[in-house]
Scaffold this motif. Structure first.
Motif, short mmCIF file in Angstrom:
data_model
loop_
_atom_site.label_atom_id
_atom_site.label_comp_id
_atom_site.label_asym_id
_atom_site.label_seq_id
_atom_site.Cartn_x
_atom_site.Cartn_y
_atom_site.Cartn_z
N SER A 154 -11.52 -9.65 -8.22
CA SER A 154 -11.70 -11.04 -8.64
C SER A 154 -11.20 -11.26 -10.07
CB SER A 154 -13.17 -11.45 -8.52
OG SER A 154 -13.98 -10.68 -9.40
N ALA A 155 -11.09 -10.14 -10.81
CA ALA A 155 -10.59 -10.22 -12.19
C ALA A 155 -9.09 -9.98 -12.27
CB ALA A 155 -11.32 -9.20 -13.06
N ALA A 156 -8.44 -9.84 -11.11
CA ALA A 156 -7.00 -9.57 -11.11
C ALA A 156 -6.23 -10.81 -11.55
CB ALA A 156 -6.55 -9.13 -9.73
N ALA A 157 -5.14 -10.58 -12.24
CA ALA A 157 -4.28 -11.66 -12.71
C ALA A 157 -2.86 -11.43 -12.23
CB ALA A 157 -4.32 -11.75 -14.23
N ALA A 158 -2.05 -12.44 -12.36
CA ALA A 158 -0.64 -12.33 -11.97
C ALA A 158 0.01 -11.16 -12.71
CB ALA A 158 0.09 -13.63 -12.27
N GLY A 159 0.74 -10.35 -11.97
CA GLY A 159 1.42 -9.21 -12.58
C GLY A 159 0.64 -7.92 -12.53
N ASP A 160 -0.67 -7.99 -12.23
CA ASP A 160 -1.45 -6.77 -12.08
C ASP A 160 -0.99 -6.02 -10.83
OD1 ASP A 160 -2.85 -7.35 -14.34
OD2 ASP A 160 -4.69 -7.99 -13.32
N VAL A 161 -1.33 -4.74 -10.77
CA VAL A 161 -0.91 -3.90 -9.65
C VAL A 161 -2.13 -3.28 -8.98
CG1 VAL A 161 0.31 -1.77 -9.01
CG2 VAL A 161 1.36 -3.38 -10.60
N LEU A 162 -2.11 -3.24 -7.66
CA LEU A 162 -3.13 -2.56 -6.87
C LEU A 162 -2.48 -1.44 -6.09
CD1 LEU A 162 -5.96 -2.27 -5.49
CD2 LEU A 162 -5.13 -3.91 -3.78
N LEU A 163 -2.94 -0.19 -6.32
CA LEU A 163 -2.49 0.94 -5.54
C LEU A 163 -3.58 1.30 -4.54
CD1 LEU A 163 -0.86 1.44 -8.41
CD2 LEU A 163 -0.39 3.64 -7.34
N VAL A 164 -3.25 1.27 -3.26
CA VAL A 164 -4.21 1.56 -2.20
C VAL A 164 -3.78 2.85 -1.50
CG1 VAL A 164 -5.43 0.67 -0.19
CG2 VAL A 164 -4.48 -0.91 -1.87
N PHE A 165 -4.62 3.88 -1.61
CA PHE A 165 -4.35 5.17 -0.98
C PHE A 165 -5.06 5.21 0.37
CE2 PHE A 165 -3.35 5.90 -5.31
CZ PHE A 165 -2.55 7.04 -5.40
N SER A 166 -4.31 5.34 1.44
CA SER A 166 -4.89 5.43 2.78
C SER A 166 -3.90 6.13 3.69
CB SER A 166 -5.22 4.03 3.32
OG SER A 166 -5.72 4.11 4.64
N GLU A 167 -4.19 7.37 4.04
CA GLU A 167 -3.23 8.17 4.79
C GLU A 167 -2.74 7.46 6.05
OE1 GLU A 167 -2.78 12.55 6.98
OE2 GLU A 167 -4.51 12.13 5.70
N HIS A 168 -3.66 6.88 6.81
CA HIS A 168 -3.28 6.26 8.08
C HIS A 168 -3.25 4.73 8.00
CE1 HIS A 168 -3.41 10.17 9.99
NE2 HIS A 168 -4.59 10.36 9.46
N GLY A 169 -3.75 4.15 6.90
CA GLY A 169 -3.63 2.72 6.67
C GLY A 169 -4.34 1.83 7.68
N ARG A 170 -5.47 2.28 8.18
CA ARG A 170 -6.13 1.53 9.26
C ARG A 170 -7.46 0.91 8.86
NH1 ARG A 170 -5.24 6.52 13.41
NH2 ARG A 170 -2.98 6.32 13.69
N GLN A 171 -7.94 1.15 7.63
CA GLN A 171 -9.25 0.59 7.26
C GLN A 171 -9.14 -0.91 7.04
OE1 GLN A 171 -7.79 3.27 5.65
NE2 GLN A 171 -9.34 4.68 4.87
N PRO A 172 -9.85 -1.70 7.85
CA PRO A 172 -9.80 -3.17 7.72
C PRO A 172 -10.19 -3.65 6.33
CG PRO A 172 -10.84 -2.56 9.79
CD PRO A 172 -10.70 -1.29 9.00
N THR A 173 -11.18 -3.00 5.71
CA THR A 173 -11.64 -3.46 4.40
C THR A 173 -10.55 -3.32 3.34
OG1 THR A 173 -13.39 -3.23 2.73
CG2 THR A 173 -12.62 -1.21 3.77
N LEU A 174 -9.71 -2.29 3.44
CA LEU A 174 -8.61 -2.14 2.49
C LEU A 174 -7.53 -3.19 2.73
CD1 LEU A 174 -8.22 1.76 2.31
CD2 LEU A 174 -9.46 0.22 0.77
N CYS A 175 -7.35 -3.57 3.99
CA CYS A 175 -6.40 -4.64 4.28
C CYS A 175 -6.89 -5.96 3.68
CB CYS A 175 -6.24 -4.80 5.80
SG CYS A 175 -5.44 -3.39 6.61
#
Length: 286
Positions: free
Chosen positions: A178-199
């Motif tokens: 919620s504190a993210a601003a334009a230009g910030d970056v989010l790196l999401v580590f998920s081997e299989h990429g299936r967790q709905p909450t990360l999506c």
């Protein structure tokens, strides 16, 4: 480019039939001169057209072209088909069984890292490094085992003086973005990429005009649909105790490359790294 390396790199994205063909080619590369496309199809219990389509999908005119290319690669010593390092392992076995095992594992890791480099073009790596440099904040999350490389990478970025927000809890990350601003970056580590909450987190982050970087296997997965940039890992082995080791090794090599790029691009960041390491050492010594 070695056809065996190309097959290994693309295996995770193949259909079930294509994986059967790929595994046969990797395991029996030295024997392919004795197999026509029909004989290969009969051995696998599939249609000849499946073999032809597999070859064309890899960029070859047909199976004879693929078979010839594999033969040429083997003659040049561009890697063996099964990835087990048989020649080196056999020679090392005369010294000690552990030496042969270590050599085989090294060969498998080297092949996984080479395949991973193949599917991550330099311009993609440069774009991710540039986004991190320009970001006001870098948010990083990984759940479960994915949290281990996420935490290590967050620590490295912090040592470079890059403002890093690291969470191991999805609920806290939901609040954090919620504190993210334009230009910030989010790196999401998920081997299989299936967790709905990360999506969900990735979708919310993009709504704030932030840049989402996903770190997953080289497979179609829901998380990648929310990515501006994707770091992809290709690492495969039928043995369940070996495959995670190959994934971790290839992923670490990829992250190390980005870290080195960040260091090499700025003398100021290297200075901050040196200073922070010295301060940490002083605390440990004290």
């Amino acid at each position: 480019m070695s056809p065996l390396l190309k097959i290994r790199a693309e295996r995770d994205r193949m259909s079930a039939i294509e994986r059967r063909i790929a595994d046969f080619l990797l395991d029996n590369a030295h024997l392919l001169r004795d197999y026509s496309s029909q004989q290969l199809a009969n051995a696998l219990g599939i249609s000849q057209s499946s073999v032809v389509k597999f070859s064309q999908k890899l960029g070859y005119k047909g199976y004879p072209d693929l078979k010839y290319s594999i033969g040429q690669a083997l003659a040049r010593g561009d890697g063996n088909g099964n990835g087990n390092g048989d020649d080196a392992g056999a020679a090392a076995a005369d010294d000690h069984p552990h030496t042969a095992l270590a050599e085989s594992l090294w060969q498998l890791k080297a092949q996984a890292e080479a395949a991973t480099r193949l599917i991550n073009p330099p311009e993609s790596i440069d774009a991710i490094a540039r986004a991190i440099v320009q970001a006001g904040k870098v948010f990083i999350i990984g759940l479960g085992e994915d949290g281990i490389p996420a935490r290590a990478f967050a620590t490295r970025l912090s040592l470079l003086g890059i403002l890093t927000v690291h969470y191991v809890d999805a609920a806290l990350m939901h609040a954090g973005v919620s504190a993210a601003a334009a230009g910030d970056v989010l790196l999401v580590f998920s081997e299989h990429g299936r967790q709905p909450t990360l999506c969900q987190i990735g979708r919310r982050f993009r709504e704030s005009a932030g840049t989402v970087v996903t770190v997953t296997r080289h497979t179609p997965n829901p998380l990648r649909a929310h990515a501006d940039h994707a770091l992809l890992v290709s690492a495969h082995d039928e043995r369940r105790h070996i495959e995670p080791l190959l994934y971790q090794s290839a992923l670490q090599h990829l992250l190390d490359l980005i870290f080195v790029l960040l260091c090499e691009a700025s003398e100021e960041r290297r200075g901050r790294l040196d200073l922070n390491l010295e301060r940490m050492q002083d605390l440990l010594d004290g």
